[in-house]
Design a protein around this motif. Structure first.
Motif, short mmCIF file in Angstrom:
data_model
loop_
_atom_site.label_atom_id
_atom_site.label_comp_id
_atom_site.label_asym_id
_atom_site.label_seq_id
_atom_site.Cartn_x
_atom_site.Cartn_y
_atom_site.Cartn_z
N ARG A 111 -33.53 10.77 -45.36
CA ARG A 111 -32.48 10.49 -44.39
C ARG A 111 -32.47 9.01 -43.98
O ARG A 111 -31.40 8.43 -43.77
N SER A 151 -29.45 6.43 -44.33
CA SER A 151 -29.01 5.66 -43.17
C SER A 151 -28.90 4.17 -43.51
O SER A 151 -28.01 3.48 -43.02
N ALA A 164 -25.23 5.32 -38.20
CA ALA A 164 -25.88 5.41 -39.51
C ALA A 164 -27.03 6.42 -39.50
O ALA A 164 -27.26 7.12 -40.49
N LEU A 165 -27.75 6.50 -38.39
CA LEU A 165 -28.86 7.44 -38.31
C LEU A 165 -28.39 8.86 -37.99
O LEU A 165 -29.03 9.84 -38.38
N GLU A 177 -25.45 10.30 -38.97
CA GLU A 177 -24.67 10.95 -40.04
C GLU A 177 -25.52 11.82 -40.96
O GLU A 177 -25.13 12.97 -41.26
#
Length: 212
Positions: free
Chosen positions: A71, A75, A95-96, A98
């Motif tokens: 992940r 990101s 970004a983190l 999603e």
């Protein structure tokens, strides 16, 4: 810019095997407590040999932690795609968040999963050690590019460490079933507080109803 060359067939096969093993480990994590899952179980669930498992992961905890690292790498790619004029902490929050959304829930949690099972895994020293070993260099590289820092500069690493620590704090609260809002919304509030310099006082804390 980071090297964006396409992966070759051999690299893709290795990546798919690593992900299949991690997915199997995560699935078993939700089904059983940490003391009842062994490497052989994960290898069997993924349809490979124990030797193949050992070629990719040292422990069952590393196989679970790979999901977290995956992940973070996603990101990093998402951060590069965010608008250049977007505030840094806003871009980082999105970004983190999603990859958590596309995982359906934090840690890829299925609807029937019990947070207590995940808490049991996270409470082990082995799991904490495995998570601490997760490679964050992709996110550091993306941050270095975004803020125009010199490679090797300490500041992008500091930002990455703060961001990942904040995300882990939110996920821990999620597992304790003590969040009043979904993880992405809480993450945005936390990063908004970081952007403001983490103002002191209970009423300033992100997520506190009195602050809204």
């Amino acid at each position: 810019m980071a090297d964006q060359r396409p992966l070759g067939l051999r690299e893709r096969k290795k990546l798919n095997t690593r992900k299949a093993l991690s997915d199997a480990a995560v699935a078993l994590m939700y089904e059983r407590g940490p003391d009842t899952v062994v490497r052989e179980d994960i290898a069997e669930r993924a349809g490979v040999s124990l030797r193949t498992f050992s070629n990719y992961f040292a422990t069952k905890y590393d196989a679970v932690a790979y999901r977290h690292g995956h992940r973070i790498r996603l990101s990093a790619d998402l951060l590069r795609a965010r608008p250049a004029d977007e505030p840094l902490w806003t871009a980082l929050a999105e970004a983190l968040a999603e990859p958590l959304r596309t995982d359906a829930a934090p840690y890829g949690q299925p609807p029937s999963a019990q947070p207590s099972t995940v808490r049991a895994w996270n409470a082990t020293a082995e799991m904490r050690t495995a998570l601490a070993r997760v490679d964050t260099s992709a996110l550091v590289a993306a941050l270095t590019e975004r803020i125009g820092a010199t490679p090797g500069d300490l500041y992008p690493q500091l930002i990455a460490n703060v961001a990942i620590s904040a995300m882990n704090t939110v996920l821990d609260r999620f597992l304790d079933d003590s969040l009043e809002k979904p993880v992405p919304a809480t993450l945005r509030e936390v990063f908004d507080a970081i952007a403001q310099g983490l103002p002191a006082g209970r009423d300033s804390a992100a997520g506190d109803p009195a602050a809204r």
